[in-house]
Design an enzyme around this catalytic site. Structure first.
Site, PDB file in Angstrom:
ATOM      1  N   LYS A  57       4.740   0.644   9.348  1.00  0.00           N
ATOM      2  CA  LYS A  57       4.639   1.968   8.446  1.00  0.00           C
ATOM      3  C   LYS A  57       4.192   2.720   9.589  1.00  0.00           C
ATOM      4  CE  LYS A  57       3.032  -0.052   4.793  1.00  0.00           C
ATOM      5  NZ  LYS A  57       2.736  -0.166   3.466  1.00  0.00           N
ATOM      6  N   GLU A 111       0.733  -1.124   0.042  1.00  0.00           N
ATOM      7  CA  GLU A 111       0.160  -0.003   0.082  1.00  0.00           C
ATOM      8  C   GLU A 111       0.948   1.104  -0.115  1.00  0.00           C
ATOM      9  OE1 GLU A 111      -2.819   0.340   3.371  1.00  0.00           O
ATOM     10  OE2 GLU A 111      -3.500   2.243   2.398  1.00  0.00           O
ATOM     11  N   ARG A 147       5.631 -12.978   9.514  1.00  0.00           N
ATOM     12  CA  ARG A 147       6.328 -11.635   8.982  1.00  0.00           C
ATOM     13  C   ARG A 147       7.476 -11.314   9.735  1.00  0.00           C
ATOM     14  NH1 ARG A 147       2.592  -7.715   8.868  1.00  0.00           N
ATOM     15  NH2 ARG A 147       3.848  -5.933   9.443  1.00  0.00           N
TER      16      ARG A 147
HETATM   17  P1  ATP Z   1       3.118  -2.417   7.891  1.00  0.00           P
HETATM   18  O1  ATP Z   1       2.682  -3.291   9.073  1.00  0.00           O
HETATM   19  O2  ATP Z   1       4.533  -1.814   7.917  1.00  0.00           O
HETATM   20  O3  ATP Z   1       2.087  -1.438   7.720  1.00  0.00           O
HETATM   21  P2  ATP Z   1       1.795  -3.699   5.540  1.00  0.00           P
HETATM   22  O4  ATP Z   1       1.387  -5.014   5.743  1.00  0.00           O
HETATM   23  O5  ATP Z   1       0.615  -2.950   6.144  1.00  0.00           O
HETATM   24  O6  ATP Z   1       2.946  -3.117   6.772  1.00  0.00           O
HETATM   25  P3  ATP Z   1       1.883  -3.481   3.011  1.00  0.00           P
HETATM   26  O7  ATP Z   1       2.207  -2.438   2.045  1.00  0.00           O
HETATM   27  O8  ATP Z   1       0.274  -3.694   3.138  1.00  0.00           O
HETATM   28  O9  ATP Z   1       2.226  -3.304   4.312  1.00  0.00           O
HETATM   29  O10 ATP Z   1       2.594  -4.733   2.669  1.00  0.00           O
HETATM   30  C1  ATP Z   1       2.801  -5.237   1.386  1.00  0.00           C
HETATM   31  C2  ATP Z   1       3.466  -6.625   1.556  1.00  0.00           C
HETATM   32  O11 ATP Z   1       4.653  -6.724   2.250  1.00  0.00           O
HETATM   33  C3  ATP Z   1       2.150  -7.513   2.053  1.00  0.00           C
HETATM   34  O12 ATP Z   1       2.220  -8.795   1.350  1.00  0.00           O
HETATM   35  C4  ATP Z   1       2.819  -7.835   3.573  1.00  0.00           C
HETATM   36  O13 ATP Z   1       2.159  -8.908   3.833  1.00  0.00           O
HETATM   37  C5  ATP Z   1       4.334  -7.721   3.368  1.00  0.00           C
HETATM   38  N1  ATP Z   1       4.700  -7.325   4.496  1.00  0.00           N
HETATM   39  C6  ATP Z   1       4.755  -6.303   5.323  1.00  0.00           C
HETATM   40  N2  ATP Z   1       5.263  -6.194   6.660  1.00  0.00           N
HETATM   41  C7  ATP Z   1       6.036  -7.463   6.598  1.00  0.00           C
HETATM   42  C8  ATP Z   1       7.110  -7.900   7.215  1.00  0.00           C
HETATM   43  N3  ATP Z   1       7.313  -7.562   8.456  1.00  0.00           N
HETATM   44  N4  ATP Z   1       7.563  -9.323   6.829  1.00  0.00           N
HETATM   45  C9  ATP Z   1       7.226  -9.853   5.902  1.00  0.00           C
HETATM   46  N5  ATP Z   1       6.166  -9.346   4.870  1.00  0.00           N
HETATM   47  C10 ATP Z   1       5.801  -7.982   5.259  1.00  0.00           C
HETATM   48 MG    MG Z   2      -1.343  -4.110   4.504  1.00  0.00          MG
END
Ligand code: ATP
Ligand code: MG
Length: 568
Positions: free
Chosen positions: A273, A38, A263
């Site tokens: 984020k 995102e 994760r």
């Molecule tokens: P955050 O928790 O930092 O806001 P998010 O999952 O909301 O992360 P996205 O932009 O939706 O952020 O993530 C894009 C992709 O990266 C998704 O498929 C998510 O599962 C993966 N991702 C995000 N954080 C991690 C992590 N700590 N380890 C592995 N994969 C991750």
């Molecule tokens: Mg997300």
């Protein structure tokens, strides 16, 4: 660290699933993944794990990987984030060719899908406000209660939904909900919301829409539209999978397979984020690319290489069980890479003046120094040597303890690639009593750092010639948080209180060997004995270099493996 063949990726349960699906001809026997960020922040090392996994699978199974911006939250998304994400994925070494997609381009298609569900009697317009929807959802032990609007006719639902889109109702006044089961054991299937009315400006779609899809409604359908075979996501989406499957089944469209993995959590930092954004907004750090940040741009500015991050992603593997990876593992990955690739240089971070009393006043010798002992093809360079030098302040002690073998009164040490010197006299500031200069003699017979009579001092020090040295700023870093897991808080504990007040130490008095004056921003070096450093891309200028320490030379990881402790 165990040695693995860099070319051969480690096995994991996702690769097993993909292999079985291919062998069985399931999901058309293809492999097509996606990385779906995102655009509401910069990518971090956790995203790097996901990028390496998704692009890596595609590469290893003759498949494709899309870059898809999952942009369904207008309030928080921007072009700046899109640009940074593209830069970071490319920098990591991955290529999505022309497959750059946006969930916001699917709004029309998603809207059509929603009408299909309404026509099937599988979705309805609900007039409950967000709070009432939550309040009537029930709990794990108590079923929810049906919305009073649940039994509207298909015609009424279609009419209301179209009028929602046309902007006839205020924000939050109505929502579109899937009609599943208000007593379902999985709370996410108790008539989940698919659309909300929200008059918010979208960075790509402007004001074209006042309806925005929820994550659950947008994600699976976007996967399906793109023909994604394996939709890989993090563990918290495991409970969403039945809903993911339900939508696709009811629509009767191509159905990808969702697979969840744990994760990445990294010690002494946060990978959220939302939290990283707060650090940026409150100026706790110098932007998203502050070298202390766990962001990809921060790691890049810190001097990390794409190869080191990919290696890290491979080493940590992919599992179903959540865990915290210790920072020293990441550091050992970059150390291993930089050891092979970075040229050596001499830099004195905290200078102490040395005068060689028996060395001629105006003599300058050019001494040959090896550029990289790990890489003979890197050759050597000539470094000026003269009567007045700087050594590291911590390499001299007037009253040395037993195990201190570096310079002290009467002691002989080796200056790397130069001469043996012996400390003869200590000059102090009469006001403070601090040592301002150490007067030594050198042995001309030891030129190049070897003695003809087999003498071998216990210490070898790095040095620079005072008259030739380049003044520089050097920045040393410690972890961003003092706590191993800054996400685990005691009651009433503020996560920001665990920020490390000593995470940055800027040294303005450093002195570098002459060639470093012109070090290109972004160039990486090993400063002998002091660690790996990178010329800062934001602040370093020719003639006025600024260096960031990427990592020290000490392999804390091996120690941690042996003792379970990184320190002591
Ligand atoms: P955050 O928790 O930092 O806001 P998010 O999952 O909301 O992360 P996205 O932009 O939706 O952020 O993530 C894009 C992709 O990266 C998704 O498929 C998510 O599962 C993966 N991702 C995000 N954080 C991690 C992590 N700590 N380890 C592995 N994969 C991750
Ligand atoms: Mg997300």
């Amino acid at each position: 660290m165990t040695e693995t063949d860099d070319k051969k990726p480690r096995e994991n349960f996702i690769r097993d699933i993909v292999r079985e699906d291919r062998a069985a001809g399931r999901i058309e026997g293809r492999v097509h993944t996606r990385f779906p960020p995102e655009p509401n922040g910069y990518l971090h090392i956790g995203h790097a794990k996901s990028i390496c996994l998704n692009f890596g699978l595609a590469a290893d199974f003759d498949g494709l990987c899309n870059l898809r911006f999952d942009d369904t939250n207008p309030e928080t998304e921007s072009f700046e984030y899109v640009a940074s994400i593209k830069e970071d994925v490319r920098w990591l070494g991955f290529d999505w060719d022309d497959r750059e997609y946006y969930a916001s381009d699917y709004y029309e298609k998603l809207y059509e899908f929603a009408e299909i569900l309404i026509r099937k009697g599988k979705a309805y317009v609900c007039d409950l406000g967000a709070e009432d929807v939550t309040a009537t959802r029930g709990t794990l032990t108590r079923p929810g209660t049906d919305s009073p609007f649940r039994n509207r006719t298909v015609e009424e639902n279609l009419d209301l939904f179209r009028r929602m889109r046309a902007g006839e109702f205020p924000d939050g006044a109505k929502s579109l909900r899937a009609k599943i089961d208000m007593a379902h054991p999985n709370l996410l299937l108790r008539d989940p919301v698919m659309y909300r009315i929200r008059r918010a400006h979208h960075y790509r779609r402007g004001d074209a829409w006042c309806l925005y899809p929820t994550y659950d409604w947008a994600h699976g359908q976007s996967d399906s539209i793109e023909g994604i075979t394996h939709s890989i996501c993090t563990l918290e989406f495991e409970v969403h999978r039945p809903l993911y499957d339900w939508f696709l089944k009811e629509l009767g469209v191509f159905k990808p397979r969702q697979i969840e993995f744990a994760r990445l959590n990294l010690s002494h930092t946060v990978l959220s984020k939302r939290k990283l954004l707060l650090l940026v907004k409150e100026n706790r750090v110098d932007g998203w690319d502050d070298p202390r940040m766990p962001t990809i741009s921060g790691l890049r500015r810190r001097g990390y290489t794409p190869a080191a991050i990919r290696r890290f992603a491979d080493l940590i593997g992919v599992a179903k069980v959540p865990s915290i990876v210790d920072m020293p593992l990441l550091e050992s990955c970059v150390r291993e890479d930089l050891n092979k690739t970075s040229p050596r240089a001499m830099a004195v971070l905290r200078p102490l003046k040395i005068v060689l009393t028996n060395y001629p006043e105006d003599k300058v010798e050019m001494l040959e120094c090896v550029n990289n002992p790990e890489d003979p093809s890197a050759g050597s360079r000539a470094v000026p040597f003269s009567r007045t030098l700087y050594i590291e302040r911590e390499d001299f002690l007037e009253d040395p303890p037993k195990k201190f073998f570096r310079l002290s009164p009467g002691r002989e040490v080796r200056l790397r690639y130069a001469y043996f010197i012996t400390c003869r006299e200590v000059v102090k500031d009469p006001a403070t009593g601090g040592v301002v200069e150490v007067r030594c003699t050198y042995d001309p017979a030891t030129r190049g750092g070897d003695s003809p009579d087999g003498r071998s001092p216990k210490a070898t020090l790095h040095w620079v010639s005072a008259a030739h040295a380049v003044p520089a700023e050097v920045r040393l870093y410690d972890t961003l948080f003092t706590k191993r897991d800054p996400n685990e808080l005691e009651e009433g504990e503020d996560w920001l209180a665990n920020l490390n007040p000593k995470s940055l130490e800027a040294i303005s008095e450093a002195r570098l060997e002459p060639m470093l004056a012109e070090a290109a921003p972004g160039s990486r070096w090993q400063f002998e004995r002091m660690g790996y450093f990178v010329a800062d891309t934001k602040h370093s200028r020719p003639g006025a270099p600024v260096f960031n320490r990427t990592v020290t030379l000490r392999d804390v990881w091996t120690k941690l493996q042996k003792t379970g402790r990184a320190d002591g």
